[in-house]
Design a protein around this motif. Sequence first.
Motif, PDB file in Angstrom:
ATOM      1  N   TYR A 298      20.631   8.342   3.021  1.00  0.00           N
ATOM      2  CA  TYR A 298      20.656   6.932   2.513  1.00  0.00           C
ATOM      3  C   TYR A 298      20.090   6.014   3.685  1.00  0.00           C
ATOM      4  N   MET A 299      20.867   6.103   4.950  1.00  0.00           N
ATOM      5  CA  MET A 299      20.568   5.536   5.927  1.00  0.00           C
ATOM      6  C   MET A 299      19.228   5.665   6.304  1.00  0.00           C
ATOM      7  N   MET A 300      18.517   6.801   6.350  1.00  0.00           N
ATOM      8  CA  MET A 300      16.979   6.935   6.697  1.00  0.00           C
ATOM      9  C   MET A 300      16.393   6.033   5.825  1.00  0.00           C
ATOM     10  N   ALA A 301      16.522   6.270   4.449  1.00  0.00           N
ATOM     11  CA  ALA A 301      15.766   5.319   3.388  1.00  0.00           C
ATOM     12  C   ALA A 301      15.861   3.897   3.933  1.00  0.00           C
ATOM     13  N   LEU A 302      17.007   3.378   4.088  1.00  0.00           N
ATOM     14  CA  LEU A 302      17.123   1.824   4.443  1.00  0.00           C
ATOM     15  C   LEU A 302      16.426   1.544   5.868  1.00  0.00           C
ATOM     16  N   ALA A 303      16.302   2.398   6.723  1.00  0.00           N
ATOM     17  CA  ALA A 303      15.715   2.191   7.766  1.00  0.00           C
ATOM     18  C   ALA A 303      14.249   2.225   7.704  1.00  0.00           C
ATOM     19  N   ALA A 304      13.641   3.165   6.651  1.00  0.00           N
ATOM     20  CA  ALA A 304      12.513   3.171   6.408  1.00  0.00           C
ATOM     21  C   ALA A 304      11.952   1.958   5.830  1.00  0.00           C
TER      22      ALA A 304
ATOM     23  N   ASN B 296      11.999   5.736  -4.671  1.00  0.00           N
ATOM     24  CA  ASN B 296      11.285   4.779  -5.583  1.00  0.00           C
ATOM     25  C   ASN B 296      12.099   4.013  -6.465  1.00  0.00           C
ATOM     26  N   ASP B 297      11.619   2.593  -6.583  1.00  0.00           N
ATOM     27  CA  ASP B 297      12.745   1.545  -7.111  1.00  0.00           C
ATOM     28  C   ASP B 297      14.272   1.725  -7.005  1.00  0.00           C
ATOM     29  N   LEU B 298      14.551   1.719  -5.791  1.00  0.00           N
ATOM     30  CA  LEU B 298      15.850   1.949  -5.349  1.00  0.00           C
ATOM     31  C   LEU B 298      16.567   3.212  -5.728  1.00  0.00           C
ATOM     32  N   LYS B 299      15.681   4.168  -5.983  1.00  0.00           N
ATOM     33  CA  LYS B 299      16.619   5.420  -6.427  1.00  0.00           C
ATOM     34  C   LYS B 299      16.039   6.715  -5.694  1.00  0.00           C
TER      35      LYS B 299
ATOM     36  N   LYS C 246       0.773  -1.253   0.021  1.00  0.00           N
ATOM     37  CA  LYS C 246       0.090   0.135   0.029  1.00  0.00           C
ATOM     38  C   LYS C 246       0.889   1.259   0.065  1.00  0.00           C
ATOM     39  N   ILE C 247       2.094   1.204   0.123  1.00  0.00           N
ATOM     40  CA  ILE C 247       2.938   2.330   0.107  1.00  0.00           C
ATOM     41  C   ILE C 247       3.550   2.703  -1.206  1.00  0.00           C
ATOM     42  N   ARG C 248       3.315   3.789  -1.852  1.00  0.00           N
ATOM     43  CA  ARG C 248       3.735   3.909  -3.172  1.00  0.00           C
ATOM     44  C   ARG C 248       5.041   4.777  -2.967  1.00  0.00           C
ATOM     45  N   SER C 249       5.697   5.362  -1.995  1.00  0.00           N
ATOM     46  CA  SER C 249       7.087   5.486  -1.875  1.00  0.00           C
ATOM     47  C   SER C 249       7.672   6.027  -0.692  1.00  0.00           C
TER      48      SER C 249
ATOM     49  N   ASN D 298       2.345   7.711   1.211  1.00  0.00           N
ATOM     50  CA  ASN D 298       3.604   7.845   1.376  1.00  0.00           C
ATOM     51  C   ASN D 298       4.152   7.508   2.877  1.00  0.00           C
ATOM     52  N   LEU D 299       5.139   6.823   2.794  1.00  0.00           N
ATOM     53  CA  LEU D 299       5.662   6.441   4.422  1.00  0.00           C
ATOM     54  C   LEU D 299       6.911   7.677   4.683  1.00  0.00           C
TER      55      LEU D 299
END
Length: 506
Positions: free
Chosen positions: A298-304, A25-28, A7-10, A41-42
């Motif tokens: 980067y670290m926030m994105a991985l943690a999310a 989105n899509d690892l970018k 359910k999370i788009r990005s 959105n998360l």
Amino acid sequence: MSEKKSKIRSIMTANVYLKQYYSLNDLKLKRLGKLSYSSSNLITSYLAAKDMIMTTIEVSQNIPHEDLRDVIEIKAYEELGLDQAKEYLIRYDEGNRSGDLRVFNVFIAELSILAERFKEIATEIKYIDFIVPAPLLYRQLYRKDILNSNGVHCFVYFGLNDASITFYQNGKLIYSKAIEYSLEQIYEKYSEQYEVKISQSEFFKILETEGLKTIHADYQQNLMKFFGEIFISINDIIIYAKRAFDLSIIDQMFIGSAIGPIVGLDEYSENYLGLHSSELNFNYPIKSDEWYVDQFQYMMALAAEEYDEQRVESVNLTIYERPPPFKKRPSGQFIVTAVAATLIGLGYPLYFLIGSYINDIKNFALESKETELIAESNKYKAILAEKKGVLNELEKKRLDLSTIYSGKEKTLTSIYDKKVNYRLKSGILYTLANEIKQFDVKVSEIKSDKNLFALSLVSKDEKKITELIKYISDKHFKEIRSIDIETITKNPEGGYYNGILKVDLQ
């Protein structure tokens, strides 16, 4: 992939300190001008070390799981002396065991600070799903196999208006501390100390492109001296961490900043601290079109991603939680029930007509009972108000007596400390005098102000003075609060080096 994640788009990451926002989105990672509200959105952000308290708390392994939260919060209030008048958000994460005790890293943030720090983006996007304590961001490096978890690693990060040093052992957080040298503070102190007429953006550009290897001789010399002061503070924290957590060695040090790697800083760190040092710049399984993205993004994105997948329990400091699904809200449940009742009612009109009469009778009976209960309730409210007044008077008397007791306690403690714990400063000064003599350094003048002593040093060799300072700092770190020498100048006539050594005794 879990049902929740579908359910999370990005994923959107927000650095409220730099006012930088990205979407994943899509690892970018793609930079955004601002955040926008969307239930698909998360949203994740982080809280810097300067805006919270981190401590370690040990509890017995016999404490039941259901009582663990209460025990940790009580110990946090007792051990840290938290202000009872303030509201705190307390979260914890289990660290390495210590014998028969469980060790928890505890993160404490004032609700007022959280509200102030995130109010701007919270107004725009209504909720923030996940706020990570900054020291825990680094563990994504181990969970994503970006770093080998074996050994002890030290991370030094200079943000725009915050800076911190963090230690991990075998992939687990053991200690983190805010330091006062943010990028803005470095610029301001550097400008004041050396009277440099250069804009902040130009100064950061020099750090980013030339760093400590700048071709401007004046800048390079001054930067080397200034970062020497910074690394004195960092070295003190490293000494404390090694002693407090029984660390025999720091295997690797990573050092960087929000504007990117500072050229030559890792080499300077390695030469100054004697630790193997590298840039705080890693290869992530995420792409970006920008030449450099702040490592915390980067670290926030991985943690999310990890939080969204719910693979592990995460420490979350948010006070802006996402509202529950419509059908789980009281209003939603009411509407769903009402619609269902209406649909059923269309098929059974007579049944509901009779039911309505029955409900009217019940309502009449309940209204009569309500009148009696209100009268009884008002009686007890009056009694409670009277008792509350008595309690307020007793509390006022207790506070007055507590103030008197506290004053007497402080006086007695001060008298005891002076009688039992006071020690002459002459002992340490005598020891320092002998050590100064061993390094072939002479003292031409001594000035003192309470615990602060200024010694005018004279030597034929500048290296002797620096060796003396390092020796005193390492040997007497328990007796000396700080030791510093601003400049070492050479006497053009006699060929001697002069410097004023400032020693602040404990």
